[in-house]
Structure formats: structure tokens, C-alpha cells
Design a protein around this motif. Structure first.
Motif, short mmCIF file in Angstrom:
data_model
loop_
_atom_site.label_atom_id
_atom_site.label_comp_id
_atom_site.label_asym_id
_atom_site.label_seq_id
_atom_site.Cartn_x
_atom_site.Cartn_y
_atom_site.Cartn_z
N PRO A 39 62.80 22.30 -98.90
CA PRO A 39 63.87 23.77 -98.36
C PRO A 39 64.30 24.53 -99.92
CG PRO A 39 64.79 20.97 -98.92
CD PRO A 39 63.07 21.38 -98.72
N ILE A 40 63.19 24.44 -100.64
CA ILE A 40 63.23 25.28 -102.27
C ILE A 40 62.37 26.47 -101.37
CG2 ILE A 40 62.68 26.08 -104.26
CD1 ILE A 40 63.31 23.26 -105.21
N VAL A 41 61.28 26.20 -100.42
CA VAL A 41 60.48 27.22 -100.60
C VAL A 41 60.91 27.94 -98.76
CG1 VAL A 41 58.49 27.29 -98.96
CG2 VAL A 41 58.77 25.52 -100.24
N ASP A 42 61.83 27.26 -98.12
CA ASP A 42 62.77 27.67 -97.19
C ASP A 42 63.67 28.81 -97.32
OD1 ASP A 42 63.83 27.50 -93.71
OD2 ASP A 42 64.99 27.52 -94.85
N ARG A 43 64.82 28.11 -98.64
CA ARG A 43 65.72 29.66 -99.65
C ARG A 43 64.49 30.88 -99.28
NH1 ARG A 43 68.21 26.48 -103.32
NH2 ARG A 43 67.43 27.33 -105.01
N PHE A 44 63.77 30.36 -100.63
CA PHE A 44 63.12 31.30 -101.51
C PHE A 44 62.59 32.84 -100.38
CE2 PHE A 44 58.76 33.74 -102.88
CZ PHE A 44 58.90 34.06 -103.84
N LEU A 45 61.65 31.77 -99.03
CA LEU A 45 61.31 32.85 -98.03
C LEU A 45 62.59 33.97 -97.36
CD1 LEU A 45 58.92 30.91 -96.46
CD2 LEU A 45 58.75 32.98 -97.73
N ARG A 46 63.96 32.94 -97.30
CA ARG A 46 65.05 33.57 -96.36
C ARG A 46 65.63 34.73 -96.97
NH1 ARG A 46 65.61 30.64 -91.60
NH2 ARG A 46 64.86 28.82 -91.82
N GLU A 47 65.94 33.75 -98.39
CA GLU A 47 66.46 35.23 -99.47
C GLU A 47 66.01 36.34 -99.30
OE1 GLU A 47 68.61 32.07 -102.32
OE2 GLU A 47 67.56 33.28 -102.60
N MET A 48 64.51 36.18 -98.78
CA MET A 48 63.59 38.14 -99.28
C MET A 48 64.63 39.20 -98.12
SD MET A 48 61.31 38.16 -101.37
CE MET A 48 61.43 36.31 -102.27
N PRO A 49 64.20 40.17 -99.05
CA PRO A 49 64.71 41.77 -98.01
C PRO A 49 63.90 41.80 -97.10
CG PRO A 49 64.58 41.97 -100.31
CD PRO A 49 64.35 40.97 -99.98
N THR A 50 65.00 42.01 -96.06
CA THR A 50 63.71 42.96 -94.76
C THR A 50 63.23 43.81 -94.89
OG1 THR A 50 66.39 42.40 -93.55
CG2 THR A 50 64.38 43.87 -92.45
N GLY A 51 62.10 43.64 -94.54
CA GLY A 51 61.46 44.55 -94.26
C GLY A 51 59.70 43.96 -95.23
#
Ligand SMILES: [Zn+2]
Lengths: 256, 133
Positions: A39-51
């Protein structure tokens, strides 16, 4: 089982035997057990801005490479068999074979990096710090909130709720068995021949046939505070850190 | 290996990291495939500012893409065609076979069946003791 990484063998050679070769042999079986993003890894990646462009150091079967379709990730792993599995999944991202201590990346260009359950396989303090340095030097430098961010996970010594039973006071350098079940053993492979005396039963021709093969992977179990100290020794700063399910993690950056 | 990746790759030899001759690595005997992927316009718009444009032009020419503008397109120049062209070059084009060569030390990295290998000679050929119990 306690492992002794500081014996007569050079760390490179020790890791080649007790980490690289093991993952080469267990790649398919290991991959079959690794599909759910943490979950923490998933959230870290999803919060990255587009591009955003980032790295996955020790990407294994590539399970984190397709979490967020609006970013670009370049994964690398020391095991060509694991990279092959990641590549065959036809992800929108990319992956190749590289050593975490000699990454083929320019310094200071990446928005983020992840390295999940990787640097605990380095068998000396110097090499663990060097691996963190290698990761964070690829990040865009900058003070808190302005530079790139790396999320690093390592196995914790403090696992008193796990079946493994390690905790404070236990040796931090351990062997962790991987029992490779029969369906993943390639017939006639070197591994089967080498190990057939250890765990084998006779088949009808009287030749030994392996039921399963046990591999021992080397781990350095991190104690509380040690990961943060390694980040500091590597020239980085810690933004956030925590403990989750037998692992210590940090989100860190580099001032440059 | 995708073309976008090559914009983020240099030589793995530490002494080459600070050399401008090591970036980008140069393609040799490259074989390409195009893999159709859905265009993500927002991604292309946002990744563009991060790209080292002169290096991308060098790579593109080596791979036979000669129509890339010599300077990075401004945001207002990103019409549908330009976005599609960039998408095709950056994420749909893959090098499946060939070599990437360092312009500084001359080291050649192999790409085989789509996968590049950046291990250096000192990572290879280590005499392995048995990993078994
Ligand atoms: Zn070089």
C-alpha cells in the motif's frame, strides 16, 4: 540461520552466490508469489504528478511498473530471469539488467525512485550505503519538497509478530530459505543435479530426482534507526520514515 | 528498450558519468519494432519538459527518425500530430536487438530480445560458490 558475510569471500562473490544466483534459479516461483503492490509503495507511485520519470531499482518481476499509467518508470534488476518476466508482461514502462551499485543513469534527472526489498541483500555496511547513494544521486537534487524523492524498503530485525521470530538481539545477518517447489525446477538443470543428494527420492530408474530445492538467500536485517543512518551516511536526508509489516521504510532525497 | 529510456541512460562505468561524451549512448546495429499503445497526451505534454532534447535528436537520427525538430517544441506547438509523433517515437518504438556504445570509454552494452544488459565485466564471470545449504 545466521550468515557470516565477512568471511574470506569478497562481498561481490558472496552476493553472487547467496543473492544473484538464487534469484536466477527461483525467478519464476518468486514472481508467482509477488503480485500485490504494498500500500505505501502504491500510494507513493500514484501521488507522482503526470509526466514524472522514475526508477525501480531491483524491480524483480515488474509488479510496480504498471501502478500509475501517467508516469514513466525504468526498472532494473540484477537477475536477467526476473527482468525477462517483467519484460514479457508488456508493460508501458521499461526494464533492463543492471547492478544497483553501477547504475547506467545520469545523475540528478529523476523525479522519483523506489527500491523495495533490495538493499538488505548487500552484505557489507559500505555497500549498503553505496547502494543508497547510487539511488539518490539519480534524483533531482533539492531541499525538502523540491527535489526528487526515493522510497526505500528493507527487512526489519524487529519482526516479533512474524513466524520467523527475529527480534532485537538476534544476529542481523541471516540466511532465509526459499523452498523451490517441484514444478519450478527445470528438468536436468544444474540446480537439480547439484542438490539432488540433499532432498531427493529415487525414481523408477533408480536415479535421484529432486522433490524440491532449498536455496538460502542472504539478508541484512535492519534494526530501528539504521536505515535513516545509512541515508545520512549516503549524503541524503529523510523526509518520512516508518515501519510496516516487518519492514522499515524511508522516503528520502538529496540536496546535491 | 524504449527510446524514452535511452534519454535517461548513460554509461555504467563510474568514470564516464561526468563525461558529456557518455550521453547519450550511441546505437549500433539497432533493430526496431513498433508496439501500438494508446496515446496519453497529458503524459507527453508533461514528460516533454524533462527530456534532454539534443540527446533525443541524436538518438532519433541514429534510429532513422529524421523529422524531429532541432529545438524542443513549445507547449503551444503541441498539436495532435506532434503529440502522436512524440508518442510513437518515445514509447511505441522499441529497440529489440543491437548495441549501445559509450562515446567516452567505448564500452558496448548488448540489447537482445528487447532487454538491455548494463552489467560490467567486473560483475560477470565471478566464480560462484554453491548457494545451497
Ligand atoms: Zn563509458
Amino acid at each position: 540461520m545466521s550468515a557470516k558475510p565477512f568471511a574470506a569471500v569478497a562481498p561481490e562473490q558472496y552476493e553472487a552466490a547467496h543473492v544473484h544466483q538464487v534469484y536466477q534459479q527461483i525467478a519464476s516461483h518468486f514472481s508467482a508469489t509477488r503480485f500485490k503492490p504494498w500500500p505505501i509503495v502504491d500510494r507513493f507511485l500514484r501521488e507522482m504528478p503526470t509526466g514524472s520519470v522514475g526508477l525501480d531499482i531491483g524491480c524483480g518481476n515488474g509488479k510496480y511498473l504498471n501502478v500509475n499509467p501517467n508516469i514513466y518508470m525504468v526498472g532494473s534488476d540484477r537477475s536477467s530471469n526476473l527482468v525477462q518476466i517483467a519484460y514479457d508482461r508488456k508493460l508501458i514502462h521499461d526494464s533492463f539488467v543492471a547492478d544497483a551499485l553501477d547504475l547506467p543513469h545520469p545523475t540528478g534527472r529523476f523525479d522519483f525512485a523506489i527500491s523495495i526489498a533490495v538493499i538488505h541483500h548487500f552484505s557489507s555496511p559500505e555497500r549498503r550505503v553505496a547502494s543508497i547513494k547510487s539511488i539518490i544521486s539519480a534524483l533531482k537534487p533539492g531541499p525538502t519538497g523540491q527535489g526528487g524523492k526515493a522510497l526505500i524498503y528493507v527487512w526489519a530485525l524487529e519482526q516479533n509478530n512474524s513466524r520467523r521470530g527475529w527480534d532485537e538481539g538476534h544476529s542481523q545477518d541471516v540466511f532465509v530459505p526459499w523452498v523451490l517447489s517441484k514444478q519450478y525446477i527445470k528438468a536436468g538443470s544444474e540446480s537439480v543435479k547439484k542438490d539432488s543428494t540433499l532432498d531427493a527420492e529415487a525414481n523408477e530408474e533408480g536415479k535421484p530426482q529432486a522433490k524440491e530445492v532449498t536455496y538460502q538467500r542472504y539478508y541484512h536485517l535492519y534494526r530501528k534507526g539504521e536505515l535513516e543512518a545509512d541515508v545520512a551516511a549516503a549524503g541524503g536526508y529523510v523526509l518520512e520514515s516508518g515501519y510496516e509489516k516487518d519492514n522499515w521504510w524511508v522516503i528520502c532525497g538529496i540536496v546535491g | 528498450m524504449k527510446v524514452l529510456t535511452t534519454n535517461y541512460i548513460t554509461c555504467a562505468v563510474k568514470a564516464c558519468k561526468s563525461s558529456s561524451a557518455a550521453f547519450p549512448l550511441h546505437f549500433k546495429d539497432a533493430e526496431l519494432v513498433q508496439e501500438e499503445l494508446e496515446l496519453n497526451s497529458d503524459f507527453i505534454r508533461n514528460v516533454l519538459p524533462r527530456i534532454e532534447w539534443p540527446a533525443l535528436v541524436t538518438t532519433a537520427v541514429e534510429l532513422g527518425f529524421t523529422t524531429l525538430p532541432s529545438t524542443k517544441p513549445a507547449p503551444e506547438q503541441l498539436d495532435e500530430k506532434m503529440l502522436q509523433d512524440l508518442h510513437t517515437l518515445l514509447v511505441e518504438t522499441q529497440v529489440t536487438e543491437g548495441k549501445l556504445v559509450c562515446g567516452n570509454c567505448g564500452h558496448e552494452y548488448n540489447i537482445h530480445q528487447g532487454i538491455a544488459n548494463f552489467l560490467l565485466p567486473n560483475h560477470l564471470g565471478i566464480n560462484l560458490p554453491t548457494p545451497f545449504v
